[in-house]
Enzyme design. Structure first.
Site, PDB file in Angstrom:
ATOM      1  N   ASP A  11       0.842  -1.193   0.000  1.00  0.00           N
ATOM      2  CA  ASP A  11       0.000   0.000   0.000  1.00  0.00           C
ATOM      3  C   ASP A  11       0.877   1.244   0.000  1.00  0.00           C
ATOM      4  O   ASP A  11       1.882   1.299   0.723  1.00  0.00           O
ATOM      5  CB  ASP A  11      -0.864   0.036   1.291  1.00  0.00           C
ATOM      6  N   ASP A  37      -0.570   7.116   8.075  1.00  0.00           N
ATOM      7  CA  ASP A  37      -0.024   5.773   8.374  1.00  0.00           C
ATOM      8  C   ASP A  37       1.284   5.927   9.130  1.00  0.00           C
ATOM      9  O   ASP A  37       1.535   5.314  10.168  1.00  0.00           O
ATOM     10  CB  ASP A  37       0.357   5.059   7.064  1.00  0.00           C
ATOM     11  N   GLU A  69       3.115  -3.324  10.255  1.00  0.00           N
ATOM     12  CA  GLU A  69       2.939  -3.418   8.801  1.00  0.00           C
ATOM     13  C   GLU A  69       3.845  -2.413   8.099  1.00  0.00           C
ATOM     14  O   GLU A  69       4.246  -2.603   6.964  1.00  0.00           O
ATOM     15  CB  GLU A  69       1.483  -3.153   8.414  1.00  0.00           C
ATOM     16  N   GLU A  70       4.160  -1.309   8.793  1.00  0.00           N
ATOM     17  CA  GLU A  70       4.910  -0.213   8.157  1.00  0.00           C
ATOM     18  C   GLU A  70       6.422  -0.428   8.200  1.00  0.00           C
ATOM     19  O   GLU A  70       7.170   0.390   7.657  1.00  0.00           O
ATOM     20  CB  GLU A  70       4.555   1.118   8.819  1.00  0.00           C
ATOM     21  N   ASP A  98      -0.995  -3.162  13.101  1.00  0.00           N
ATOM     22  CA  ASP A  98      -1.258  -2.434  11.866  1.00  0.00           C
ATOM     23  C   ASP A  98      -1.683  -1.055  12.355  1.00  0.00           C
ATOM     24  O   ASP A  98      -2.789  -0.901  12.865  1.00  0.00           O
ATOM     25  CB  ASP A  98      -2.368  -3.126  11.062  1.00  0.00           C
ATOM     26  N   LEU A 124      -2.595   1.814  11.117  1.00  0.00           N
ATOM     27  CA  LEU A 124      -3.786   2.486  10.588  1.00  0.00           C
ATOM     28  C   LEU A 124      -4.338   1.664   9.427  1.00  0.00           C
ATOM     29  O   LEU A 124      -3.999   1.858   8.264  1.00  0.00           O
ATOM     30  CB  LEU A 124      -3.459   3.913  10.145  1.00  0.00           C
ATOM     31  N   ASP A 125      -5.208   0.709   9.789  1.00  0.00           N
ATOM     32  CA  ASP A 125      -5.763  -0.193   8.775  1.00  0.00           C
ATOM     33  C   ASP A 125      -6.876   0.523   8.001  1.00  0.00           C
ATOM     34  O   ASP A 125      -7.677   1.255   8.580  1.00  0.00           O
ATOM     35  CB  ASP A 125      -6.340  -1.417   9.482  1.00  0.00           C
ATOM     36  N   GLU A 174      -3.413  -8.556  11.314  1.00  0.00           N
ATOM     37  CA  GLU A 174      -4.811  -8.280  10.941  1.00  0.00           C
ATOM     38  C   GLU A 174      -5.674  -9.499  11.298  1.00  0.00           C
ATOM     39  O   GLU A 174      -6.550  -9.413  12.157  1.00  0.00           O
ATOM     40  CB  GLU A 174      -4.916  -7.957   9.436  1.00  0.00           C
TER      41      GLU A 174
END
Ligand code: P6P
Length: 355
Positions: free
Chosen positions: A84, A90, A113-114, A136, A138-139, A295
């Site tokens: 993404d 994020d 995730e980042e 995560d 900011l999903d 997630e």
């Protein structure tokens, strides 16, 4: 029922009175009271949950004014692990979570995730740090610019590597059934933090007037059945036969299609009203799009603790999957138990057929 609440190491400890119905109960109070359910609890997990609550309040402040300050839009054009394009928010949310967890020293490492790899967290003082946290930050962040709700998802495990040495990836590559705690924050019409430590699910709504998360959804239970299904219908023609047959069945049953494109929002709706969320195999994501560790696993623990079910489209319980890598993806179907069972019947019936 909570375990024996006396604590030999704290002989004067007594069972706390039940949580009252007639007054505000803050997240802090609830967490500290719940700590007494854990024999020999050291307060570390309590500290971690409170740190996440603080980070959530800071992130909430920026999410709520995202349209007013230069924090919308795309960050430096980088992509995260999920491919993404990183939104500015994020990156902001990720930095706040890492910072809050580093400053408190309650955990020995975090993964996000980042970030490509795990981030060791140096100890603070002589605090023991037996936990690792995945998130995560900011999903659903692609929804930020259009003012649709987004969320933070987190999972907490006890480390399994030698505590005298540095944390390692093995601390994170544990099946979801070993999560000590899991939860999410939904930045929506109101901001709510929902978490479980394996003794049920409770939700806390942020009261901006006092800056506290207050108990608002006690002992959440998912309805056994539902009238909505949640899937990106746009991929219908790319789904396997069994998934298309199940979606046709949902349509024949006049179930409503509700899909926000923000997993936390879709799961929160299902937790309250019932339903089923699906992200099956697609041509672009043959193994599913959603990330197992930060997630699927935390949300599967929440759904199971509320009485629901969570499987992958190979009919394996999500929480039993042994992860092979940090950013591993998974197919997922989770929600009301009767609906997940119905889907299983379709998969068993049609997946045997040649596609
Ligand atoms: P699609 C958001 O990017 C996300 O990770 C989940 O929050 C959401 O459920 C899903 O991906 C949406 O994916 O392919 O339908 O846009």
């Amino acid at each position: 029922m909570p375990k024996n609440l006396t604590r030999p190491d704290v002989p004067h400890a007594i069972a706390p009175p039940p949580i009252p119905d007639n007054r505000i109960v803050t997240l802090d109070e609830f967490i500290i009271r719940s700590e007494k359910d854990f024999e020999y609890a050291t307060g570390e997990l309590t500290g971690l949950l409170r740190d996440i609550g603080v980070a959530a309040k800071i992130i909430n402040r920026e999410v709520n004014k995202a349209g007013l300050v230069n924090i919308l839009g795309v960050s430096s054009g980088n992509e995260n692990q999920s491919g993404d394009v990183q939104q500015k928010l994020d990156v902001y949310a990720n930095e706040r979570l890492v910072e809050c967890l580093q400053n408190s020293g309650e955990c020995c490492a975090v993964a996000s995730e980042e970030n490509d790899d795990i981030i060791p967290v140096p100890g603070v003082g002589y605090k023991p740090n037996h936990y690792v946290v995945l998130f995560d930050p900011l999903d659903g962040s692609s929804n930020i610019d259009v003012n649709v709700s987004v969320g933070t998802i987190f999972a907490i495990y006890r480390r399994i590597s030698d505590p005298s040495g540095p944390p390692s990836r093995e601390d994170f590559l544990q099946p979801g059934k070993r999560q000590v705690a899991a939860g999410y924050v939904l930045y929506g019409t109101s901001t709510i933090l929902v978490y479980t430590t394996g003794r049920g699910v409770n939700g806390f709504t942020l009261d901006p007037s006092i800056g506290e998360f207050c108990l608002s959804h006690r002992n959440m239970r998912i309805p056994d059945n539902g009238q909505n299904y949640s899937v990106n219908q746009g991929y219908y023609s790319k789904f396997d036969l069994e998934m298309r047959r199940y979606i046709d069945h949902c349509s024949d049953q006049n179930y409503g299609l509700r899909y926000i494109g923000s997993m936390v929002s879709d799961i929160h709706r299902i937790l309250i009203h019932g339903g089923i969320f699906l992200y099956p195999s697609t041509r672009k994501y043959p193994g599913g799009k959603l990330r197992l560790l930060y997630e699927c696993n935390p949300l599967a623990m929440i759904v199971e603790q509320a009485g629901g079910k969570a499987i992958n489209t190979g009919l394996k319980r999500i929480l039993d999957i042994a992860p092979g890598e940090l950013h591993q993806r998974s197919t997922v179907a989770l929600g009301s138990p009767a609906m997940v069972d119905e889907l299983k019947a379709f998969i068993e019936r049609y997946s045997a057929l040649p596609i």
